[in-house]
Motif scaffolding. Structure first.
Motif, mmCIF file in Angstrom:
data_model
loop_
_atom_site.group_PDB
_atom_site.id
_atom_site.type_symbol
_atom_site.label_atom_id
_atom_site.label_comp_id
_atom_site.label_asym_id
_atom_site.label_seq_id
_atom_site.Cartn_x
_atom_site.Cartn_y
_atom_site.Cartn_z
ATOM 1 N N ASP A 67 -47.631 -43.269 13.615
ATOM 2 C CA ASP A 67 -48.502 -42.694 12.605
ATOM 3 C C ASP A 67 -48.744 -43.622 11.418
ATOM 4 O O ASP A 67 -49.506 -43.284 10.500
ATOM 5 N N SER A 68 -48.108 -44.794 11.401
ATOM 6 C CA SER A 68 -48.191 -45.695 10.263
ATOM 7 C C SER A 68 -49.272 -46.768 10.448
ATOM 8 O O SER A 68 -49.902 -46.871 11.505
ATOM 9 N N ALA A 69 -49.438 -47.577 9.414
ATOM 10 C CA ALA A 69 -50.389 -48.684 9.465
ATOM 11 C C ALA A 69 -50.021 -49.710 10.529
ATOM 12 O O ALA A 69 -50.881 -50.472 10.980
ATOM 13 N N THR A 70 -48.783 -49.721 10.968
ATOM 14 C CA THR A 70 -48.350 -50.638 12.023
ATOM 15 C C THR A 70 -49.190 -50.460 13.281
ATOM 16 O O THR A 70 -49.479 -51.429 13.977
ATOM 17 N N CYS A 71 -49.594 -49.243 13.560
ATOM 18 C CA CYS A 71 -50.332 -48.948 14.801
ATOM 19 C C CYS A 71 -51.795 -48.595 14.570
ATOM 20 O O CYS A 71 -52.480 -48.169 15.498
ATOM 21 N N ARG A 72 -52.270 -48.759 13.380
ATOM 22 C CA ARG A 72 -53.682 -48.395 13.106
ATOM 23 C C ARG A 72 -54.500 -49.592 12.749
ATOM 24 O O ARG A 72 -54.117 -50.552 12.268
#
Length: 135
Positions: free
Chosen positions: A130-135
């Motif tokens: 759900d974090s910026a790591t995966c977006r």
């Protein structure tokens, strides 16, 4: 990443001072190190590995999961002192050809709780997805 304090407390030794440090030794690796009274107690990490590297290959880099049991779908494994999980919902631009894995490593002496480790790796992985790591 937000975590359940009750679960985390089961994996930390008793002590007077807790210190949390973020360490990013390479662009492909992020680590959150939890120290209790100056000693490493737990490390949570996110690591990008080349596509095709299975969880068994990745596990070799994590001594805390040495005797881990692989799940039926072969995407995660855990013991009372560590866990590793493939992050299924993550296709970050710039990381084409790589797969993200999360890991929990417990270094605190006398701590061995497979239920808490399994819960923490699940929560941590969901937070990463759900974090910026995966977006």
């Amino acid at each position: 990443m937000p975590t359940d304090a009750d679960v985390l407390s089961k994996l930390l030794p008793s002590g007077n001072e807790v210190d949390v440090q973020e360490r990013n030794p390479t662009p492909h690796r992020k680590r959150c190190q939890v120290n209790v009274d100056g000693s490493v107690a737990l490390v949570a990490s996110q690591e990008w590995w080349e596509d095709g590297d299975g969880i068994d290959v990745v596990a070799d880099a994590f001594p805390q999961v040495e005797s881990a049991q692989l799940t039926g779908d072969s995407t995660s494994l855990h013991t009372g002192t560590g866990a590793l999980k493939k992050v299924e919902a993550c296709d970050k631009a710039g990381y084409s050809g790589y797969t993200l894995f999360t890991a929990i490593q417990v270094y605190a002496r006398g701590v061995d709780d497979s239920v808490a480790v399994e819960k923490l790796i699940g929560d941590y992985t969901s937070g990463v997805e759900d974090s910026a790591t995966c977006r």
